[in-house]
Each structure stands twice: as C-alpha cells, then as structure tokens.
Design an enzyme around this catalytic site. Structure first.
Site, PDB file in Angstrom:
ATOM      1  N   ASN A   9       1.012  -1.187  -0.071  1.00 47.21           N
ATOM      2  CA  ASN A   9       0.128  -0.116   0.124  1.00 47.21           C
ATOM      3  C   ASN A   9       0.912   1.299  -0.002  1.00 47.21           C
ATOM      4  O   ASN A   9       1.528   1.464   1.180  1.00 47.21           O
ATOM      5  CB  ASN A   9      -0.727  -0.072   1.261  1.00 47.21           C
ATOM      6  CG  ASN A   9      -1.769   1.042   1.335  1.00 47.21           C
ATOM      7  OD1 ASN A   9      -1.782   2.147   0.422  1.00 47.21           O
ATOM      8  ND2 ASN A   9      -2.467   1.111   2.457  1.00 47.21           N
ATOM      9  N   LYS A  16       3.266   0.737   3.092  1.00 45.05           N
ATOM     10  CA  LYS A  16       2.743  -0.311   4.150  1.00 45.05           C
ATOM     11  C   LYS A  16       2.942  -1.773   3.419  1.00 45.05           C
ATOM     12  O   LYS A  16       2.343  -1.701   2.264  1.00 45.05           O
ATOM     13  CB  LYS A  16       1.391  -0.199   4.866  1.00 45.05           C
ATOM     14  CG  LYS A  16       1.379   1.032   5.639  1.00 45.05           C
ATOM     15  CD  LYS A  16      -0.269   0.878   6.269  1.00 45.05           C
ATOM     16  CE  LYS A  16      -0.525   2.202   6.797  1.00 45.05           C
ATOM     17  NZ  LYS A  16      -2.023   2.430   6.786  1.00 45.05           N
ATOM     18  N   GLY A 210     -11.246   4.967  11.057  1.00 48.03           N
ATOM     19  CA  GLY A 210      -9.629   5.106  11.392  1.00 48.03           C
ATOM     20  C   GLY A 210      -9.420   6.667  11.236  1.00 48.03           C
ATOM     21  O   GLY A 210     -10.120   7.361  11.517  1.00 48.03           O
ATOM     22  N   ARG A 241      -9.296  15.206   7.482  1.00 44.12           N
ATOM     23  CA  ARG A 241     -10.029  15.432   6.615  1.00 44.12           C
ATOM     24  C   ARG A 241     -11.288  16.109   6.980  1.00 44.12           C
ATOM     25  O   ARG A 241     -11.605  15.508   8.088  1.00 44.12           O
ATOM     26  CB  ARG A 241     -10.317  14.281   5.579  1.00 44.12           C
ATOM     27  CG  ARG A 241      -9.025  13.976   4.719  1.00 44.12           C
ATOM     28  CD  ARG A 241      -9.258  12.870   3.941  1.00 44.12           C
ATOM     29  NE  ARG A 241      -8.231  11.716   4.470  1.00 44.12           N
ATOM     30  CZ  ARG A 241      -8.494  10.348   4.079  1.00 44.12           C
ATOM     31  NH1 ARG A 241      -9.596   9.983   3.500  1.00 44.12           N
ATOM     32  NH2 ARG A 241      -7.628   9.544   4.665  1.00 44.12           N
ATOM     33  N   ASP A 283      -5.285  12.333  16.196  1.00 44.58           N
ATOM     34  CA  ASP A 283      -5.523  11.202  17.134  1.00 44.58           C
ATOM     35  C   ASP A 283      -6.332  10.997  17.873  1.00 44.58           C
ATOM     36  O   ASP A 283      -6.475  11.782  19.122  1.00 44.58           O
ATOM     37  CB  ASP A 283      -3.958  10.866  17.554  1.00 44.58           C
ATOM     38  CG  ASP A 283      -3.866   9.390  17.790  1.00 44.58           C
ATOM     39  OD1 ASP A 283      -3.007   8.576  17.087  1.00 44.58           O
ATOM     40  OD2 ASP A 283      -4.582   8.824  18.716  1.00 44.58           O
ATOM     41  N   MET A 284      -7.178  10.148  18.031  1.00 47.21           N
ATOM     42  CA  MET A 284      -8.413  10.284  19.132  1.00 47.21           C
ATOM     43  C   MET A 284      -7.889   9.796  20.337  1.00 47.21           C
ATOM     44  O   MET A 284      -8.476  10.365  21.043  1.00 47.21           O
ATOM     45  CB  MET A 284      -9.373   8.830  18.487  1.00 47.21           C
ATOM     46  CG  MET A 284     -10.821   8.926  19.131  1.00 47.21           C
ATOM     47  SD  MET A 284     -11.625  10.591  18.930  1.00 47.21           S
ATOM     48  CE  MET A 284     -12.686  10.087  17.785  1.00 47.21           C
ATOM     49  N   ARG A 285      -6.936   8.977  20.507  1.00 45.58           N
ATOM     50  CA  ARG A 285      -6.305   8.572  21.797  1.00 45.58           C
ATOM     51  C   ARG A 285      -5.825   9.773  22.553  1.00 45.58           C
ATOM     52  O   ARG A 285      -6.249   9.974  23.594  1.00 45.58           O
ATOM     53  CB  ARG A 285      -5.092   7.658  21.773  1.00 45.58           C
ATOM     54  CG  ARG A 285      -5.439   6.074  21.583  1.00 45.58           C
ATOM     55  CD  ARG A 285      -4.662   5.344  21.223  1.00 45.58           C
ATOM     56  NE  ARG A 285      -4.040   5.582  19.768  1.00 45.58           N
ATOM     57  CZ  ARG A 285      -3.300   4.535  19.304  1.00 45.58           C
ATOM     58  NH1 ARG A 285      -2.840   3.722  19.779  1.00 45.58           N
ATOM     59  NH2 ARG A 285      -2.753   5.111  18.113  1.00 45.58           N
TER      60      ARG A 285
HETATM   61  P1  ADP Z   1      -5.627   4.542   9.125  1.00 43.09           P
HETATM   62  O1  ADP Z   1      -5.004   2.990   8.932  1.00 43.09           O
HETATM   63  O2  ADP Z   1      -6.549   5.093   8.443  1.00 43.09           O
HETATM   64  O3  ADP Z   1      -4.306   5.296   9.172  1.00 43.09           O
HETATM   65  P2  ADP Z   1      -6.308   3.282  11.794  1.00 43.09           P
HETATM   66  O4  ADP Z   1      -7.219   2.759  11.442  1.00 43.09           O
HETATM   67  O5  ADP Z   1      -4.732   2.881  12.347  1.00 43.09           O
HETATM   68  O6  ADP Z   1      -5.981   4.655  10.717  1.00 43.09           O
HETATM   69  O7  ADP Z   1      -6.889   4.352  12.895  1.00 43.09           O
HETATM   70  C1  ADP Z   1      -6.279   5.320  13.755  1.00 43.09           C
HETATM   71  C2  ADP Z   1      -7.093   5.961  14.629  1.00 43.09           C
HETATM   72  O8  ADP Z   1      -7.457   4.883  15.593  1.00 43.09           O
HETATM   73  C3  ADP Z   1      -6.480   7.079  15.523  1.00 43.09           C
HETATM   74  O9  ADP Z   1      -7.397   8.126  15.732  1.00 43.09           O
HETATM   75  C4  ADP Z   1      -6.045   6.320  16.716  1.00 43.09           C
HETATM   76  O10 ADP Z   1      -6.409   7.144  17.888  1.00 43.09           O
HETATM   77  C5  ADP Z   1      -7.302   5.287  16.837  1.00 43.09           C
HETATM   78  N1  ADP Z   1      -6.954   4.191  17.892  1.00 43.09           N
HETATM   79  C6  ADP Z   1      -6.011   3.254  17.518  1.00 43.09           C
HETATM   80  N2  ADP Z   1      -5.862   2.439  18.544  1.00 43.09           N
HETATM   81  C7  ADP Z   1      -6.544   2.927  19.472  1.00 43.09           C
HETATM   82  C8  ADP Z   1      -7.004   2.681  20.772  1.00 43.09           C
HETATM   83  N3  ADP Z   1      -6.588   1.476  21.312  1.00 43.09           N
HETATM   84  N4  ADP Z   1      -7.970   3.075  21.516  1.00 43.09           N
HETATM   85  C9  ADP Z   1      -8.607   4.246  20.805  1.00 43.09           C
HETATM   86  N5  ADP Z   1      -8.309   4.661  19.631  1.00 43.09           N
HETATM   87  C10 ADP Z   1      -7.281   4.125  19.117  1.00 43.09           C
END
Ligand code: ADP
Length: 400
Positions: A9, A16, A210, A241, A283-285
C-alpha cells in the site's frame, strides 16, 4: 518449496506492506510493516505475528532515495526473510478504479495507462500507487502484479447513489460518487458471511472509523450506499480531513479568503477534521487524554456526524439489522462506540456496556433490534486474497 504473496500500500511518503506464505490453508501472514519518511528520512520497521521487530532500519543520505531505490531494499529484505520461498504475486492497493475496473485486475501496460487516467480523480494517492507498480516492474519484470481497488466494492451501488445533482455531462465524464475503503468493506463482508451468515444477508452498516473514516450500507453482501463520494474527503469527520462541507465553503475560501487551490487542498485534507476542530491532535487517543474543551468538542462532533450519517443510510437500506464497527477507532474505542450508539437509540440500538468496554465481538444486548458487532479489518489480507484469486492460484500458490 512454499510460495509467498506480498501486499503493498504505497502512499506519498510511506509504504505499508505484508508478507503472506501460502500454506494450503489460506494465506498466512509472516511479517508486516511500514517504510515511512520516503523523501525525507526513510525508516523501515517490520514485525512478525507476535509483534516482535524483525527489522528496524534507517538509511544514510536517505532523503535522496526515491520509492524505487527503497522498494529495492525492501524487496531484498523480504526475499531474505522469506528464506527461499518464491514470491508468486504482488498485490497493490490502488485507490481508484474509476467506472471501468469493478474487480481486481492483473497489471500490464494497457491497464497501467488506463489507471493513469484516474490520477486526476485521486491526485494525492493514485500517482504513488502507480509509481510503486512501475518500480516493481523495473525491479522484477516477471513478477505478476495485481491492482486491488478501493472503489470496486461499491460498483454495484444503484445508479441513484452514484449521482450528484450536477449537469448530466459531468456525471458522464466521471464526476460521480464512487465510494472508498472497499478493501476493508470486502474483508468485513466476507468475514461476516462466515461468522454470522444470516446477518450478512441482511441490512448492515459497516463503520470504518480510522484516520480515514466512512460508512457503507450493505444489503445481502453488496454496497448500496456509502458516505465517501467522488474523493475520500466526503462524509464523516476524519483525522485531518473535513468530511462533508457545503461546497460553497470552497468557493468562499477561493474568492474571499484569497486562498490558492493548493492551499485549499491542504486545508481540506491535512488541517481539518479532528485536528482542525480540536487544535490539539488528529489522533483520537490523544483527544481522549486532553483536558482542552476543544478536544471534547471534536470528539462530540465526530460521533454526532457518524450517527447522523447512519440515520441517512438506514433510510437508504429501509431499515437496519446490523451495525459493524471496524478500523483503529471502531475496533478499539468503547467511548466513541457508546456515544454513537446512544445517539442511535431511536433506531432500537442498545449496547451492553461491559461487552462494549471489553471490545467484545458482539456488543448489543439480546433486546437490541440491531446486532452491533466489533470486527477487526485486514486490508492487507484482502489484497493477498484478491491477488491469489485474480492470478488463478491454488491454495499453495500454483497455477492449476
Ligand atoms: P489508518 O489505517 O486510516 O491510518 P487506523 O485504522 O490505524 O488509521 O486508525 C487510527 C485511529 O485509531 C487514531 O485516531 C487512533 O487514535 C485510533 N486508535 C487506534 N488504537 C486505538 C485504541 N486502542 N483506542 C482508541 N483509539 C485508537
């Protein structure tokens, strides 16, 4: 000697990848990783199934290395890691198959030329996907390559779901809704068909949440509607976005704010979404940990918009039997799932807090009118599966 498939990817600054060995029992992943910092400071990390690091490498003078040079090194590492197993196919995630490619396709020069024509439809992704294919053609001219499309899963959407209310001539030129995240949705649809076949035949909304985020309304395994349209900008609030905005905003930015097209593009793709609203992070975390009220507002907006779009897709499906959460946020974030499901109580959705907190496979209560599931997506595996079937390989990776 056993055989192997590589899935790739390739983005603008990262690649990736995953390596699968064909054991006769479906592709078995032996390594996966990411090459980041292409064009600046390349950094390759790959891990095995247990998460143990197999390689962690940087390059002196790496800023001067292009995709092709780095892919050559990546290939050399993969060859050594596979210990003599022959790579019999390489699958690529390709963002756009336009209206023409409705299934994965083996790449040849004619196909590549056709795919070039879709670069204007996905200028930030498609050129990098195709550059990787060309680089591999140079490095390994005899290796069969397969393009696996993010758009293909949606190709059976009814005509009405593909239209913008723009003049017909534009639709006929390809300015229409395509939908994306198709590799993820295809994987979830197939897996759901195995674990809950009755539900898979029903009306299901898959929520791929994600960094990129979208929803897909699926009936009997087929996409009926989705939140992303012409580009991967549309629909939900994403990491950086914007999701759906009034198109008049774009006109305003150009005519009143004096922004250039490149500046507007940067704003919509990389400075908006959770990052733009919170001013804290994409980043959601990180947002959950922040005390900043703008972070809380960004989280609320994210959930509000998911619930709002689910409501729209329930109308497209004329009802709802199942809701599946997947991708980084969907798989791992109980708080977001709870916020979304609370907003959807009107649709008969009731979740079990303990199951939700545990990221259990089924998080709805027996009384819920809608089964709510949490499922891990695996786009790399989907690419491997599509590559195997497109090349007509058997379970050992041999052409019959
Ligand atoms: P992409 O593949 O589109 O780059 P991901 O599917 O890896 O993205 O998702 C990334 C998002 O998921 C981020 O906002 C991240 O904070 C959130 N995320 C990943 N792991 C966790 C977790 N354990 N708890 C909460 N959010 C998470």
């Amino acid at each position: 000697m056993s055989r192997a498939i590589v899935s790739l990817n390739a983005g603008s600054s990262s690649i990736k990848f995953a390596l699968f060995v064909l054991t006769g029992d479906g592709p078995s992943r032996v390594a996966a990783g990411k090459l980041e910092g292409v064009g600046t400071a390349p950094h390759l990390v790959a891990r095995d199934l247990n998460g143990d690091v197999l390689v962690d490498r940087t390059w002196d003078g790496g800023a001067d290395l292009d995709h092709e040079a780095l892919l050559q090194d990546l290939f050399a590492w993969a060859g050594a890691h596979l210990e003599g197993r022959e790579i019999v196919g390489l699958g690529h995630r390709v963002v756009h198959g336009g209206g023409r490619f409705t299934a994965p396709v083996r790449v040849d020069d004619q196909v590549l030329t056709a795919l070039d024509a879709f670069c204007p439809l996905a200028p930030l992704h498609q050129p990098h996907n195709l550059a990787a294919i060309r680089a591999i053609q140079t490095l390994a001219p005899d290796l069969p390559q397969v393009a696996c499309f993010d758009t293909a899963f949606h190709h059976q959407m009814p005509e009405i779901a593909t239209r913008f209310a723009l003049p017909r001539a534009l639709h006929d030129k390809g300015v229409r809704r395509y939908g994306f995240h198709g590799l993820s949705y295809d994987y979830i649809a197939r897996t759901l068909g195995q674990i809950d076949p009755d539900l898979a035949r029903g009306r299901v909304i898959m929520a791929h949440l994600g960094n990129g985020a979208s929803l897909c309304a699926m009936h009997d395994g087929k996409s009926l509607d989705t939140t992303m349209g012409f580009t991967a900008l549309d629909g939900l609030v994403m990491g950086t976005r914007c999701g759906a905005v009034d198109p008049g905003v774009v006109l305003h930015l150009l005519s009143q704010e004096g922004m250039s097209i490149a500046e507007v593009e940067r704003l919509l793709y990389t400075q908006s979404g959770l990052l733009g609203v919170s001013g804290v992070s994409s980043d959601m975390r990180t947002l959950h940990q922040s005390q900043d009220p703008r972070a809380a507002e960004a989280i609320d907006l994210f959930a509000w918009r998911v619930a709002r779009e689910v409501g729209g897709l329930i109308s497209s499906l004329a009802g709802l039997d199942g809701l599946v959460f997947t991708a980084g946020i969907g798989e791992n974030d109980p708080a977001i799932r709870a916020l979304i499901c609370q907003r959807l109580a009107w649709a008969g959705i009731v979740i079990e807090p303990a199951a939700n907190q545990a990221n259990a496979a089924l998080i709805s209560t027996p009384a819920s009118k809608v089964a709510v599931r949490v499922m891990a997506t695996d786009e790399e595996r989907m690419i491997a599966l599509q590559t195997i079937s497109t090349l007509g390989l058997n379970a050992q990776g041999r052409a019959p």
